[in-house]
Enzyme design. Structure first.
Site, mmCIF file in Angstrom:
data_model
loop_
_atom_site.group_PDB
_atom_site.id
_atom_site.type_symbol
_atom_site.label_atom_id
_atom_site.label_comp_id
_atom_site.label_asym_id
_atom_site.label_seq_id
_atom_site.Cartn_x
_atom_site.Cartn_y
_atom_site.Cartn_z
ATOM 1 N N ASP A 10 1.844 -2.407 5.107
ATOM 2 C CA ASP A 10 1.888 -2.153 3.682
ATOM 3 C C ASP A 10 0.554 -2.640 3.134
ATOM 4 O OD1 ASP A 10 2.889 -1.599 1.073
ATOM 5 O OD2 ASP A 10 3.420 -3.711 0.850
ATOM 6 N N ASP A 12 -0.349 -3.281 -0.740
ATOM 7 C CA ASP A 12 -0.239 -4.210 -1.864
ATOM 8 C C ASP A 12 0.576 -5.437 -1.476
ATOM 9 O OD1 ASP A 12 -1.529 -2.194 -3.154
ATOM 10 O OD2 ASP A 12 0.195 -1.519 -4.322
ATOM 11 N N LYS A 145 10.435 3.845 -0.162
ATOM 12 C CA LYS A 145 11.147 2.700 0.398
ATOM 13 C C LYS A 145 12.293 2.333 -0.556
ATOM 14 C CE LYS A 145 6.567 1.056 1.798
ATOM 15 N NZ LYS A 145 5.518 0.049 1.571
#
EC number: 5.4.2.6
Length: 215
Positions: A10, A12, A145
């Site tokens: 991921d 961020d 997600k």
């Protein structure tokens, strides 16, 4: 986990922290709409969540047409893009660039699996695009997600079976996505944040490959 063949990050909150930029953009929008919105709400409810889902949380019981919702998402994105123009390569997590180089030297594939549609812009500002073998962002998938789509797509980009992948996330929704995809899940942050992570470490500062692969 020593046999991992690909590591899917991921972006961020893992390799850089754009959460402040997101918060400020959402806060500007909420203020304009005269909707209360706090930093705490941002941290608890919007971490790892897509743009529309985030907006739905903020507006909650307020009634808007679909055209208004689309306009608000665009406004927030415009505010965010203006804010990240100030990003520099120094905003990569300490040791992050060296970690990506170490992964490459070890012959392990790496990819970004980010729900953000601004992922490429951020990677370019950080000057780390060339350190990845694949980049999957919010433009690549339909389901955000905790659906596993982004991690499955990223694994496909680096031609690695899910069972041989490690996913790294700072949000519980992201960990759910990794586990549903059939991958090993490494959580970044406090242990109480995660419910399904295989392992958790506090942060990514000066982490080495051996730390990621530790049992």
């Amino acid at each position: 986990m020593s046999q991992v063949k690909a590591i899917l990050f991921d972006l961020d909150g893992v390799l850089t922290d754009t959460s402040e930029y997101h918060y400020r953009a959402w806060k500007q929008l909420a203020d304009e709409e005269k909707i209360p919105f706090t930093r705490e709400e941002n941290d608890i409810h919007l971490r790892g969540v897509g743009r529309r889902e985030s907006l739905m949380y903020i507006i909650r019981d307020h009634q808007y047409s679909e055209d208004q919702i689309q306009d608000m998402m665009k406004r927030k994105n415009d505010y965010y893009n203006e804010l990240i123009k100030t990003m520099t390569p120094n905003e990569v997590v300490p040791g992050g660039r060296e970690l990506l180089q170490e992964i490459r030297q070890a012959g392990i594939k790496s990819a970004v699996a980010s729900a953000s549609k601004n992922c490429h812009i951020v990677l370019e500002r950080l000057q780390i695009v060339d350190l990845f073998d694949g980049i999957a962002d919010g433009t690549c998938i339909v389901n955000s997600k905790p659906a596993p789509d982004i991690f499955i797509f990223a694994a496909g980009l680096v031609q690695t079976p899910a069972v041989d992948c490690m996913g790294i996330e700072d949000a519980d929704a992201g960990i759910d996505a990794i586990k549903t995809a059939g991958m090993y899940a490494l959580g970044i942050g406090p242990k109480e944040r995660f419910h399904r992570a295989d392992r958790v470490i506090p942060d990514m500062k000066n982490v080495h490959l051996k730390d990621l692969l530790a049992n």
